[in-house]
Motif scaffolding. Structure first.
Motif, PDB file in Angstrom:
ATOM      1  N   HIS A   2       0.660  -1.253  -0.011  1.00  0.00           N
ATOM      2  CA  HIS A   2      -0.118  -0.020  -0.084  1.00  0.00           C
ATOM      3  C   HIS A   2       1.003   1.248   0.023  1.00  0.00           C
ATOM      4  CE1 HIS A   2      -2.973   2.988   1.273  1.00  0.00           C
ATOM      5  NE2 HIS A   2      -3.782   2.153   0.639  1.00  0.00           N
ATOM      6  N   ALA A   8       1.729  -4.617   8.089  1.00  0.00           N
ATOM      7  CA  ALA A   8       0.599  -5.199   8.495  1.00  0.00           C
ATOM      8  C   ALA A   8       0.732  -6.289   9.527  1.00  0.00           C
ATOM      9  CB  ALA A   8      -0.601  -5.467   7.474  1.00  0.00           C
ATOM     10  N   LEU A  19      -1.972  -2.156  11.132  1.00  0.00           N
ATOM     11  CA  LEU A  19      -1.244  -1.751   9.837  1.00  0.00           C
ATOM     12  C   LEU A  19      -0.585  -0.527  10.398  1.00  0.00           C
ATOM     13  CD1 LEU A  19      -4.420  -2.507   8.892  1.00  0.00           C
ATOM     14  CD2 LEU A  19      -3.162  -2.466   6.879  1.00  0.00           C
ATOM     15  N   ALA A  53      -7.774  -0.037   3.421  1.00  0.00           N
ATOM     16  CA  ALA A  53      -6.820  -0.775   3.160  1.00  0.00           C
ATOM     17  C   ALA A  53      -6.946  -1.829   4.327  1.00  0.00           C
ATOM     18  CB  ALA A  53      -5.538  -0.158   3.409  1.00  0.00           C
ATOM     19  N   ALA A  54      -7.446  -1.353   5.619  1.00  0.00           N
ATOM     20  CA  ALA A  54      -7.467  -2.303   6.676  1.00  0.00           C
ATOM     21  C   ALA A  54      -8.654  -3.235   6.487  1.00  0.00           C
ATOM     22  CB  ALA A  54      -8.018  -1.339   7.785  1.00  0.00           C
ATOM     23  N   ARG A  56      -9.656  -4.720   3.579  1.00  0.00           N
ATOM     24  CA  ARG A  56      -8.886  -5.723   2.856  1.00  0.00           C
ATOM     25  C   ARG A  56      -8.009  -6.670   3.378  1.00  0.00           C
ATOM     26  NH1 ARG A  56      -8.780  -1.068  -0.527  1.00  0.00           N
ATOM     27  NH2 ARG A  56      -6.420  -0.720  -0.227  1.00  0.00           N
ATOM     28  N   ALA A  57      -7.135  -6.181   4.444  1.00  0.00           N
ATOM     29  CA  ALA A  57      -6.262  -6.744   5.226  1.00  0.00           C
ATOM     30  C   ALA A  57      -6.834  -7.796   6.148  1.00  0.00           C
ATOM     31  CB  ALA A  57      -5.409  -5.848   6.041  1.00  0.00           C
TER      32      ALA A  57
END
Length: 184
Positions: A2, A8, A19, A53-54, A56-57
């Motif tokens: 990212h 992460a 993250l 992003a979080a 998706r993680a």
């Protein structure tokens, strides 16, 4: 992989996830194009991107809620450290996890306080049919909107600058706007 986050990891002895990253104008100079009264801020959409992003993680797909609590100021020199925290989930709330986004100056003393910038809820996307059903409610199924009048944007960014909102070239994406009654 990212652009704003560098690491992460799942947290020990919980289902939480962390993250981390670093933001600085020397590494992401384009952020300097977003200023309010001469202070460079990470745009709200940047905080939203950290939320995605979080999501998706941890195998989720949406940021269903995001409350912005304080601006994330970027210093002219140095940078800030980021922490995007995802809780372990609530047994009563299937496919939903809480999100918190923090920062602190990178030169802050170890153990120094972090600033909470945003809190939210991550989840899974609505079913495909639900988004299609929402289109008629918006009145924007046709573009330009039926019965709409174009708004003259000549000098728009200069007027914003005069009010203290500095949007440099990277943030001058508004090219067209329409008015239908009182709606813009």
């Amino acid at each position: 992989s990212h652009p704003l986050l560098g690491a992460a990891t799942p947290l020990a002895e919980s289902d939480g996830f962390l993250l981390t990253g670093r933001l600085s104008l020397s590494e992401a100079g384009w952020l300097g194009d977003h200023q309010v009264f001469g202070t460079v801020l990470l745009p709200g959409t940047g905080l939203l991107e950290l939320g995605f992003a979080a999501a998706r993680a941890v195998g989720l797909t949406t940021v269903s809620q995001l409350t912005l609590l304080s601006p994330l100021v970027l210093p002219a020199e140095g940078g800030v450290r980021l922490q995007v925290q995802v809780d372990g989930g609530d047994a009563g709330a299937a496919n939903s996890r809480s999100l918190s986004i923090y920062s602190r100056a990178e030169d802050a003393a170890e153990g120094g306080s972090w600033t909470l910038h945003a809190q939210g809820v991550l989840g899974e996307g609505a079913e495909e049919g639900a988004s299609q059903d929402a289109a008629p409610e918006s009145g924007l199924e046709v573009w330009p909107p039926a019965g709409g009048a174009p708004i003259d944007l000549t000098g728009h960014y200069a007027r914003l600058q005069a009010r203290g909102y500095g949007y440099g070239p990277m943030f001058q994406g508004l090219v067209e706007a329409w008015r239908v009654g009182e709606a813009v």
